[in-house]
Design an enzyme around this catalytic site. Structure first.
Site, short mmCIF file in Angstrom:
data_model
loop_
_atom_site.label_atom_id
_atom_site.label_comp_id
_atom_site.label_asym_id
_atom_site.label_seq_id
_atom_site.Cartn_x
_atom_site.Cartn_y
_atom_site.Cartn_z
N VAL A 157 0.83 -1.20 0.00
CA VAL A 157 0.00 0.00 0.00
C VAL A 157 0.86 1.25 0.00
O VAL A 157 0.59 2.21 -0.73
CB VAL A 157 -0.97 -0.01 1.20
N TYR A 158 1.93 1.25 0.79
CA TYR A 158 2.85 2.40 0.78
C TYR A 158 3.41 2.60 -0.62
O TYR A 158 3.43 3.73 -1.15
CB TYR A 158 3.99 2.16 1.78
N GLY A 159 3.86 1.52 -1.25
CA GLY A 159 4.39 1.62 -2.61
C GLY A 159 3.35 2.11 -3.60
O GLY A 159 3.66 2.86 -4.53
N THR A 161 0.96 4.22 -2.99
CA THR A 161 0.82 5.68 -2.86
C THR A 161 1.92 6.39 -3.63
O THR A 161 1.69 7.44 -4.25
CB THR A 161 0.85 6.13 -1.38
#
Length: 250
Positions: A157-159, A161
């Protein structure tokens, strides 16, 4: 050097009170820019950074604003213009990363929403203001991550974004045609900041420090140097690009 005929440029740095943001702010001030130290918490650190820049002969102000709130972002730009007369550079450094690095299946709704609110909507809000408020010849510098190339488990999920940020960077550069404003992104690799170190074991930190051919973690100053290049006169022909500042990791 700035002279009477070449007034100092003005830079807003979001999430600037600590870590990479503080290093960027110090570097841009050292390069002669007037700087706006944005923070959402950590007022003492922001004020201390402003005081240190002033003690070195620079000009800076601290402005509290949550970049995920469009109204507060407008106030941030208002404050910069009131203090320094305009804005030339926007550095979208503000961002969050979950310390536990959950897998996609284990990511809860609150974590997903907060990641997209700060990492994506926050940069969207500031770029939307920059589209009409940056002066001719300005620069926008967004933040991605080298995790996109590594595709490490736990960063789904961080990636995601940051992949959104890279896409917006490339398209926003084209949408600003005719304004002589560059839009680029920096994608750091593992960098020795609290954001990166939080929640990781010493073994993990050491292993990740050895992954790059240069066999060390990056420093905030390494990333600040890349930002200074892209926002400075020598980076004017670089536009719509993402620079992976990671020591050759990927």
């Amino acid at each position: 050097m700035n002279t009477a005929s070449t007034p100092a440029k003005v830079a807003i740095v979001t999430g600037a009170s600590r870590g990479i943001g503080a290093a960027i702010t110090r570097r841009l001030a050292r390069d002669g820019m007037q700087v706006v130290v944005n923070y959402s918490s950590g007022k003492e650190a922001a004020d201390a950074l402003v005081a240190a820049i002033a003690a070195s002969g620079g000009a800076a102000i601290a402005v509290k604003a949550n970049v995920a709130d469009a109204g507060e972002v407008q106030v941030l730009f208002d404050a910069a213009e009131a203090a320094f007369g305009g804005v030339d550079v926007l550095v979208n450094n503000a961002g969050i990363m979950p310390p536990a690095l959950p897998s996609l299946a284990d990511t809860d709704d609150a974590t997903f929403d907060s990641l997209f609110a700060i990492n994506v909507k926050g940069s969207f809000n500031t770029m939307r203001q920059a589209a009409t408020r940056l002066r001719h010849g300005g620069s926008v510098l967004n933040f991605s991550t080298s995790v996109i190339g590594l595709a490490l488990p736990g960063y789904a999920v961080y990636g995601a974004t940051k992949a959104a940020i890279e896409t917006m960077t490339a398209i926003f550069a084209k949408e600003l045609r005719g304004k002589n404003i560059t839009v680029n992104a920096v994608a750091p690799g593992p960098t020795a900041t609290a954001l990166f170190l939080n929640g990781k074991t010493e073994e993990t930190i050491e292993r990740m420090g050895k992954m790059a051919p240069l066999e060390r973690l990056g420093t905030p100053e390494d990333i600040a140097a890349a930002v200074a290049f892209l926002c400075g006169p020598d980076g004017r022909w670089i536009n719509g690009q993402t620079l992976r500042a990671n020591g050759g990791l990927v």
